[in-house]
Scaffold this motif. Structure first.
Motif, mmCIF file in Angstrom:
data_model
loop_
_atom_site.group_PDB
_atom_site.id
_atom_site.type_symbol
_atom_site.label_atom_id
_atom_site.label_comp_id
_atom_site.label_asym_id
_atom_site.label_seq_id
_atom_site.Cartn_x
_atom_site.Cartn_y
_atom_site.Cartn_z
ATOM 1 N N ILE A 70 -39.592 26.610 12.080
ATOM 2 C CA ILE A 70 -39.141 27.267 13.315
ATOM 3 C C ILE A 70 -38.019 26.460 13.972
ATOM 4 N N PHE A 71 -38.153 25.145 13.934
ATOM 5 C CA PHE A 71 -37.086 24.285 14.467
ATOM 6 C C PHE A 71 -35.769 24.530 13.744
ATOM 7 N N ASN A 72 -35.814 24.645 12.426
ATOM 8 C CA ASN A 72 -34.585 24.852 11.662
ATOM 9 C C ASN A 72 -34.001 26.248 11.887
ATOM 10 N N ILE A 73 -34.862 27.227 12.129
ATOM 11 C CA ILE A 73 -34.352 28.554 12.479
ATOM 12 C C ILE A 73 -33.595 28.493 13.796
ATOM 13 N N PHE A 74 -34.174 27.814 14.778
ATOM 14 C CA PHE A 74 -33.487 27.633 16.054
ATOM 15 C C PHE A 74 -32.205 26.823 15.888
ATOM 16 N N PHE A 75 -32.249 25.827 15.011
ATOM 17 C CA PHE A 75 -31.074 24.997 14.732
ATOM 18 C C PHE A 75 -29.950 25.848 14.132
ATOM 19 N N ALA A 76 -30.316 26.754 13.233
ATOM 20 C CA ALA A 76 -29.319 27.639 12.646
ATOM 21 C C ALA A 76 -28.733 28.585 13.694
ATOM 22 N N ILE A 77 -29.568 29.046 14.635
ATOM 23 C CA ILE A 77 -29.075 29.907 15.707
ATOM 24 C C ILE A 77 -28.050 29.171 16.562
ATOM 25 N N GLY B 76 -35.261 16.616 15.221
ATOM 26 C CA GLY B 76 -35.288 16.808 13.774
ATOM 27 C C GLY B 76 -35.597 15.531 13.028
ATOM 28 N N THR B 77 -35.115 14.407 13.532
ATOM 29 C CA THR B 77 -35.425 13.108 12.922
ATOM 30 C C THR B 77 -36.926 12.824 12.983
ATOM 31 N N ILE B 78 -37.528 13.099 14.127
ATOM 32 C CA ILE B 78 -38.966 12.831 14.289
ATOM 33 C C ILE B 78 -39.796 13.730 13.361
ATOM 34 N N LEU B 79 -39.477 15.017 13.330
ATOM 35 C CA LEU B 79 -40.253 15.954 12.515
ATOM 36 C C LEU B 79 -40.096 15.667 11.026
ATOM 37 N N SER B 80 -38.868 15.433 10.577
ATOM 38 C CA SER B 80 -38.658 15.167 9.152
ATOM 39 C C SER B 80 -39.299 13.841 8.746
ATOM 40 N N SER B 81 -39.276 12.849 9.641
ATOM 41 C CA SER B 81 -39.941 11.570 9.325
ATOM 42 C C SER B 81 -41.443 11.763 9.157
ATOM 43 N N ALA B 82 -42.043 12.576 10.024
ATOM 44 C CA ALA B 82 -43.478 12.840 9.908
ATOM 45 C C ALA B 82 -43.811 13.552 8.603
ATOM 46 N N MET B 83 -42.959 14.486 8.183
ATOM 47 C CA MET B 83 -43.217 15.207 6.933
ATOM 48 C C MET B 83 -43.060 14.293 5.727
ATOM 49 N N ILE B 84 -42.039 13.454 5.734
ATOM 50 C CA ILE B 84 -41.851 12.523 4.621
ATOM 51 C C ILE B 84 -43.022 11.544 4.542
ATOM 52 N N HIS B 85 -43.517 11.115 5.682
ATOM 53 C CA HIS B 85 -44.670 10.203 5.703
ATOM 54 C C HIS B 85 -45.910 10.873 5.104
ATOM 55 N N LYS C 146 -45.484 21.968 9.053
ATOM 56 C CA LYS C 146 -44.486 22.661 8.245
ATOM 57 C C LYS C 146 -43.930 23.882 8.983
ATOM 58 N N ARG C 147 -44.793 24.655 9.600
ATOM 59 C CA ARG C 147 -44.320 25.840 10.333
ATOM 60 C C ARG C 147 -43.475 25.439 11.539
ATOM 61 N N THR C 148 -43.885 24.396 12.230
ATOM 62 C CA THR C 148 -43.093 23.924 13.368
ATOM 63 C C THR C 148 -41.702 23.496 12.925
ATOM 64 N N PHE C 149 -41.636 22.818 11.773
ATOM 65 C CA PHE C 149 -40.339 22.351 11.274
ATOM 66 C C PHE C 149 -39.467 23.524 10.839
#
Length: 263
Positions: free
Chosen positions: A14-21, A220-229, A9-12
């Protein structure tokens, strides 16, 4: 009870913060491009407004998706994460669809631009906006003509050097086409190589942005897929692998009883 692994969750997030940047950087680049390409006295570049509008839209969409992904991870919202996943898959496909052909076309850009700019010659016979744009480019970059000073029937003041530039060797002396007028000192450098340098620089930046967004969308596809799983199977026990012991000695089948003699 949390259904998603805390580290994931924290990795995801942080990824979205970087994505927003990244989205903010794209909007900043659009603002910089709008400022740097704005021409005084009403000049305009073909396709400039549509390109800047596309950058603004792209940056805004990226920031909205980043907020949606961070919200879905923080609240563990399956709907938000599924929407984020679908958008990432579509975005990855679109980015690669446009980035690969553009990268293949890059070596041909200079020839295409040269043919297009030669259509504007001679510069005197173009529209007022085009002549104003050429004058401004010559003043800023200290150059004369697109490919030669002969691109002008009448050499404008923006081509002429001052005494300091003449001493630095940046100028050449040419005669007017009219024999009644004396020769003048103009810039040796032509403007087309300078224009192409900045054009290709911007082209490479845009191409890099496309590939960066494609890679980020894939991640983002890989991380979100892992979270949904993990949300779909929250109580699945971990799989433990056991390795059988091969070299262990078996216990004896019987033990001898030894009674020491009495003393």
């Amino acid at each position: 009870m949390a259904q998603i692994n805390t580290c994931l969750k924290r990795t995801f997030i942080i990824f979205n913060i970087f994505f927003a940047i990244v989205g903010g950087v794209i909007i900043s680049l659009a603002l910089l491009a709008q400022f740097s390409t704005s021409i005084q006295e009403g000049g305009n570049l073909e396709g400039r407004d549509s390109g800047l509008f596309s950058l603004y839209i792209m940056g805004a969409i990226i920031m909205v998706l980043a907020i949606l992904g961070a919200y879905g991870a923080h609240k563990e919202s399956r709907v938000a994460l599924i929407v984020f996943l679908v958008c990432m898959v579509l975005g990855c496909l679109v980015m690669f669809k446009y980035a690969v052909p553009v990268a293949i076309m890059r070596p041909q850009i200079e020839g295409i631009m040269e043919n297009k700019f030669r259509m504007f010659l001679p510069l005197d016979e173009n529209s007022r906006d085009m002549k104003n744009m050429a004058d401004n480019i010559q003043k800023i970059f200290h150059c004369c003509g697109l490919f030669s000073y002969k691109d002008w029937n009448n050499i404008p003041e923006s081509c002429k050097c001052n005494l300091e530039e003449e001493e630095e060797g940046k100028c050449q002396t040419v005669g007017y086409r009219s024999l009644m007028e004396r020769s003048t000192s103009i810039y040796t450098q032509t403007c087309f190589p300078i224009i192409m340098h900045y054009f290709l620089l911007g082209f490479d930046i845009v191409l890099g942005v496309f590939f960066t967004l494609a890679i980020l969308a894939l991640l983002g596809t890989i991380l979100s897929s892992a979270m949904i799983h993990q949300m779909r199977y929250p109580n699945r026990p971990p799989i433990l692998l056991t390795v059988p012991t091969v070299l262990s000695t078996s216990p004896p089948k019987y033990e001898e009883l030894y009674n020491p003699p009495p003393y």
